[in-house]
Design a protein around this motif. Structure first.
Motif, PDB file in Angstrom:
ATOM      1  N   TYR A 158      -9.243  14.112   0.041  1.00 53.36           N
ATOM      2  CA  TYR A 158      -7.799  14.105   0.260  1.00 53.36           C
ATOM      3  C   TYR A 158      -7.335  12.726   0.721  1.00 53.36           C
ATOM      4  N   GLY A 159      -6.258  12.268   0.089  1.00 50.16           N
ATOM      5  CA  GLY A 159      -5.721  10.933   0.369  1.00 50.16           C
ATOM      6  C   GLY A 159      -4.647  10.961   1.429  1.00 50.16           C
ATOM      7  N   ALA A 160      -3.709  10.030   1.324  1.00 53.80           N
ATOM      8  CA  ALA A 160      -2.604   9.901   2.283  1.00 53.80           C
ATOM      9  C   ALA A 160      -3.123   9.594   3.683  1.00 53.80           C
ATOM     10  N   GLY A 161      -4.364   9.088   3.769  1.00 57.23           N
ATOM     11  CA  GLY A 161      -4.951   8.740   5.065  1.00 57.23           C
ATOM     12  C   GLY A 161      -5.828   9.834   5.638  1.00 57.23           C
TER      13      GLY A 161
ATOM     14  N   LEU B  62       0.817  -1.227   0.000  1.00 53.70           N
ATOM     15  CA  LEU B  62       0.000   0.000   0.000  1.00 53.70           C
ATOM     16  C   LEU B  62       0.846   1.271   0.000  1.00 53.70           C
ATOM     17  N   GLY B  63       0.448   2.199  -0.849  1.00 56.07           N
ATOM     18  CA  GLY B  63       1.013   3.553  -0.794  1.00 56.07           C
ATOM     19  C   GLY B  63       2.237   3.769  -1.648  1.00 56.07           C
ATOM     20  N   VAL B  64       2.744   5.014  -1.584  1.00 59.32           N
ATOM     21  CA  VAL B  64       3.862   5.393  -2.456  1.00 59.32           C
ATOM     22  C   VAL B  64       5.170   4.715  -2.112  1.00 59.32           C
TER      23      VAL B  64
ATOM     24  N   SER C 270       3.119   4.732  -6.469  1.00 60.62           N
ATOM     25  CA  SER C 270       4.475   4.189  -6.432  1.00 60.62           C
ATOM     26  C   SER C 270       4.755   3.252  -7.588  1.00 60.62           C
ATOM     27  N   LYS C 271       3.737   3.082  -8.472  1.00 63.08           N
ATOM     28  CA  LYS C 271       3.887   2.004  -9.452  1.00 63.08           C
ATOM     29  C   LYS C 271       4.957   2.320 -10.485  1.00 63.08           C
ATOM     30  N   ILE C 272       5.145   3.600 -10.766  1.00 67.94           N
ATOM     31  CA  ILE C 272       6.218   3.979 -11.678  1.00 67.94           C
ATOM     32  C   ILE C 272       6.974   5.172 -11.107  1.00 67.94           C
TER      33      ILE C 272
ATOM     34  N   GLY D 226     -11.160   0.870 -11.094  1.00 67.85           N
ATOM     35  CA  GLY D 226      -9.841   0.774 -11.722  1.00 67.85           C
ATOM     36  C   GLY D 226      -8.710   0.932 -10.727  1.00 67.85           C
ATOM     37  N   ASP D 227      -9.001   1.457  -9.541  1.00 72.64           N
ATOM     38  CA  ASP D 227      -7.949   1.698  -8.559  1.00 72.64           C
ATOM     39  C   ASP D 227      -8.568   1.542  -7.170  1.00 72.64           C
ATOM     40  N   GLY D 228      -7.691   1.386  -6.159  1.00 76.56           N
ATOM     41  CA  GLY D 228      -8.208   1.301  -4.791  1.00 76.56           C
ATOM     42  C   GLY D 228      -8.427  -0.121  -4.302  1.00 76.56           C
ATOM     43  N   THR D 229      -7.901  -1.090  -5.043  1.00 77.34           N
ATOM     44  CA  THR D 229      -8.122  -2.483  -4.652  1.00 77.34           C
ATOM     45  C   THR D 229      -7.395  -2.841  -3.364  1.00 77.34           C
ATOM     46  N   THR D 230      -6.185  -2.317  -3.204  1.00 78.53           N
ATOM     47  CA  THR D 230      -5.427  -2.646  -1.996  1.00 78.53           C
ATOM     48  C   THR D 230      -6.146  -2.071  -0.776  1.00 78.53           C
ATOM     49  N   THR D 231      -6.595  -0.836  -0.914  1.00 79.73           N
ATOM     50  CA  THR D 231      -7.332  -0.182   0.163  1.00 79.73           C
ATOM     51  C   THR D 231      -8.552  -1.023   0.563  1.00 79.73           C
ATOM     52  N   ALA D 232      -9.352  -1.425  -0.435  1.00 79.50           N
ATOM     53  CA  ALA D 232     -10.570  -2.189  -0.153  1.00 79.50           C
ATOM     54  C   ALA D 232     -10.233  -3.518   0.529  1.00 79.50           C
TER      55      ALA D 232
ATOM     56  N   GLU E 264      -1.986  20.391   0.206  1.00 75.53           N
ATOM     57  CA  GLU E 264      -0.826  21.097  -0.368  1.00 75.53           C
ATOM     58  C   GLU E 264      -0.041  20.193  -1.308  1.00 75.53           C
ATOM     59  N   ARG E 265       0.058  18.917  -0.932  1.00 74.80           N
ATOM     60  CA  ARG E 265       0.870  17.991  -1.725  1.00 74.80           C
ATOM     61  C   ARG E 265       0.108  17.448  -2.935  1.00 74.80           C
ATOM     62  N   GLY E 266      -1.146  17.821  -3.075  1.00 76.48           N
ATOM     63  CA  GLY E 266      -1.923  17.374  -4.234  1.00 76.48           C
ATOM     64  C   GLY E 266      -2.223  15.880  -4.243  1.00 76.48           C
TER      65      GLY E 266
ATOM     66  N   VAL F 212      -4.889  13.515  -4.051  1.00 78.67           N
ATOM     67  CA  VAL F 212      -6.350  13.430  -4.086  1.00 78.67           C
ATOM     68  C   VAL F 212      -6.795  12.138  -4.766  1.00 78.67           C
ATOM     69  N   GLU F 213      -7.931  11.635  -4.312  1.00 79.10           N
ATOM     70  CA  GLU F 213      -8.494  10.420  -4.915  1.00 79.10           C
ATOM     71  C   GLU F 213      -9.992  10.625  -5.107  1.00 79.10           C
ATOM     72  N   PRO F 214     -10.552  10.003  -6.157  1.00 75.30           N
ATOM     73  CA  PRO F 214     -11.986  10.166  -6.391  1.00 75.30           C
ATOM     74  C   PRO F 214     -12.801   9.681  -5.187  1.00 75.30           C
TER      75      PRO F 214
HETATM   76  P1  ADP Z   1      -4.707   1.042  -3.979  1.00 77.83           P
HETATM   77  O1  ADP Z   1      -4.687  -0.280  -4.693  1.00 77.83           O
HETATM   78  O2  ADP Z   1      -5.657   1.028  -2.829  1.00 77.83           O
HETATM   79  O3  ADP Z   1      -4.900   2.205  -4.898  1.00 77.83           O
HETATM   80  P2  ADP Z   1      -2.018   2.062  -3.617  1.00 77.83           P
HETATM   81  O4  ADP Z   1      -0.798   1.242  -3.377  1.00 77.83           O
HETATM   82  O5  ADP Z   1      -2.169   2.762  -4.915  1.00 77.83           O
HETATM   83  O6  ADP Z   1      -3.261   1.156  -3.304  1.00 77.83           O
HETATM   84  O7  ADP Z   1      -2.060   3.135  -2.438  1.00 77.83           O
HETATM   85  C1  ADP Z   1      -3.116   4.053  -2.308  1.00 77.83           C
HETATM   86  C2  ADP Z   1      -2.896   4.867  -1.055  1.00 77.83           C
HETATM   87  O8  ADP Z   1      -1.698   5.633  -1.141  1.00 77.83           O
HETATM   88  C3  ADP Z   1      -4.032   5.879  -0.865  1.00 77.83           C
HETATM   89  O9  ADP Z   1      -4.418   5.901   0.487  1.00 77.83           O
HETATM   90  C4  ADP Z   1      -3.393   7.178  -1.303  1.00 77.83           C
HETATM   91  O10 ADP Z   1      -3.999   8.299  -0.691  1.00 77.83           O
HETATM   92  C5  ADP Z   1      -1.983   6.981  -0.836  1.00 77.83           C
HETATM   93  N1  ADP Z   1      -1.039   7.855  -1.550  1.00 77.83           N
HETATM   94  C6  ADP Z   1      -0.889   7.980  -2.892  1.00 77.83           C
HETATM   95  N2  ADP Z   1       0.056   8.927  -3.187  1.00 77.83           N
HETATM   96  C7  ADP Z   1       0.504   9.385  -1.992  1.00 77.83           C
HETATM   97  C8  ADP Z   1       1.487  10.351  -1.608  1.00 77.83           C
HETATM   98  N3  ADP Z   1       2.162  11.039  -2.515  1.00 77.83           N
HETATM   99  N4  ADP Z   1       1.702  10.559  -0.276  1.00 77.83           N
HETATM  100  C9  ADP Z   1       0.995   9.855   0.635  1.00 77.83           C
HETATM  101  N5  ADP Z   1       0.072   8.935   0.343  1.00 77.83           N
HETATM  102  C10 ADP Z   1      -0.181   8.693  -0.955  1.00 77.83           C
END
Ligand code: ADP
Ligand code: MG
Length: 468
Positions: free
Chosen positions: A352-355, A24-26, A138-140, A74-80, A433-435, A437-439
């Protein structure tokens, strides 16, 4: 594995969810999974869960959860997946306290509905670039992600992807037209041509086996008729101003006539390419050669890469020529782009993402639980705690003291700093500030499907019979 009761099923669920915990995450890690018998490296939750080498009804439920999120969003599978695992983990604590599963299920459902209602109050308009950036995550690597973000067309429906190995990623580009795997049928053909294009799909006309032959005479006559037919067709194409011919089946005799006519001829050996060829050239597939509906464009045979490049300013599609040094990187990048394409189909309503979103939901639900009271209160509180797993795991994967980060974030959010989240470089940072964002629909879908799977497992008493 012999399973005897509900707690065993719950443990299987928790174990499965944990397989994606570190991705999960970046700062998430990669996993190696076997896909069609070949190992691939991925950070994509859906790919990992779908390919787990486990056959078990509980594993199937998790695969369904991952596939559903992938299909809808299309995204958010790990979160779910992680959220579902955490709901099970917390339900276990309640079951051990002799709280009836039905109470837990009710509490979880009430909490989910309230979480969804509250999500709508948190949403704001997001910028396309930021949504894409968070999805790439973090994928690329960031430079490649930024380059690709700038390339993606505003109308994502138009996008096709062609992968090229052993090439510089930052030289990936977007063209008006189409590119696919292929080659000219022989070396005597031109490697470049521009002009009218015919796309032929004449299998029934060129194939000799389809005719009923009863005597040698008839056979000879038929053969010479067919030969004439092919020669005439090649000439007619030339006369109609055709410079390039794409066709679906190999036929040496016809190929000879095309070569003699000086045309550039390319066998389309995967029918799925036909759609791209037609949309790029505005041609229609010709099944009946008495009616030629032609397209237009310039066609290049890229010998070193064994690709056919079609360019046309009036093309109805754009193709991303996606380059990377290795096949592994190419495929992981393509998966990330497919996630982005899914997310760009949704509206621009984001949270806003990042938790940060999860902390808001959790705080709200804890207050809400007090108002509800009764037996369900404690289940709603556990639901609120479960959702904190997302910021906690994000911090854990950055190598931070996760409990410390979570405590700090809770204090800040309670004090009204509602956009703070995990920052991979500074522990805590402002997601706004860090931009990051997730739908909002990604989050709502994850809440819905994770709760559903957890509740299904909590409702399960026994699994009967052998699984084939
Ligand atoms: P998923 O399959 O759920 O999309 P990801 O590995 O893509 O899993 O991780 C998504 C999580 O990472 C989300 O909670 C998202 O807000 C967080 N995230 C994405 N980019 C950043 C970032 N730059 N800083 C902190 N958290 C991030
Ligand atoms: Mg993601």
């Amino acid at each position: 594995m012999e399973l005897k009761n509900k707690l065993d099923y719950i443990d299987v669920g928790i174990t499965i969810a944990n397989t994606v915990r570190s991705t999960l995450g970046v700062r998430g890690m990669n996993k190696m999974v076997m896909l069609d018998g070949k190992p691939i490296l991925t950070n994509d939750g859906a790919t990992i869960i779908k390919n787990l080498p486990i056959t078990h009804p509980i594993a199937d439920m998790f695969k369904g959860l991952a596939e559903g999120q992938e299909r809808a969003i299309g995204d958010g599978t790990t979160t779910a997946t992680l959220f579902a695992g955490q709901l099970l983990e917390n339900a276990k604590t309640l079951l051990n306290k002799k709280i009836h599963p039905i109470i837990i299920i009710n509490g979880y459902n009430i909490a989910k509905q309230e979480a969804i209602n509250f999500s709508h109050t948190l949403k704001t308009r997001g910028e396309r670039k930021e949504i894409i950036k968070t999805t790439f995550g973090s994928k690329i690597n960031p430079a490649f992600a930024e380059h690709l973000t700038n390339l993606l067309p505003s109308n994502i429906e138009r996008l096709r992807i062609c992968k090229v190995e052993n090439k510089e990623p930052l030289e990936s580009k977007l063209i008006k037209g189409y590119m696919f795997d292929g080659y000219t049928i022989n070396d005597r053909m031109p490697e470049f041509a521009q002009g009218h294009i015919a796309v032929l799909d004449l299998q029934s006309n060129l194939e000799f086996a389809k005719f009923q032959i009863t005597s040698t005479d008839e056979l000879n006559k038929m053969e010479s008729n067919l030969k004439e037919f092919k020669r005439n067709l090649a000439n007619r194409l030339k006369e109609a101003g055709v410079k390039i011919v794409f066709y679906t089946d190999t036929n040496p005799q016809f190929e000879n006539f095309l070569t003699e006519a000086g045309l550039m001829a390319i066998v389309v050996y995967k029918r799925e390419y036909l759609d791209g060829i037609c949309k790029a050239t505005l041609a229609q597939v010709i099944a009946d050669p008495t009616n030629l509906t032609l397209g237009y464009g310039s066609v290049n045979y890229l010998k070193n890469d064994q690709k056919i490049l079609i360019e046309n300013d009036s093309s109805e599609i754009d193709t991303l020529i996606l380059q990377a040094p290795t096949k592994q990187v190419l495929e992981e990048t393509e998966r990330a782009i497919v996630d982005v394409m899914g997310v760009l189909h949704l509206t621009n309503d984001v949270v806003y993402g990042a938790g940060a979103f999860e902390l808001q939901i959790s705080l709200h639900l804890k207050e809400f639980a007090k108002k509800i009271g009764g037996k369900e209160q404690i289940a709603i509180e556990k639901y609120a705690e479960s959702i904190e797993a997302i910021p906690l795991i994000l911090a854990e994967n950055c190598g931070f003291d996760a409990m410390e980060v979570l405590t700090l974030l809770k204090t800040q959010h309670t004090a009204g700093n509602i956009t703070l989240g995990v920052d991979p470089y500074r522990m805590i940072g402002d997601a706004k500030e860090r931009g990051v964002v997730e739908p909002v629909s990604l989050k709502i879908n994850a809440l819905n499907s994770a709760t559903e799977v957890a509740n299904l497992i909590l409702k399960l008493d026994d699994i009967y019979g052998e699984r084939k």
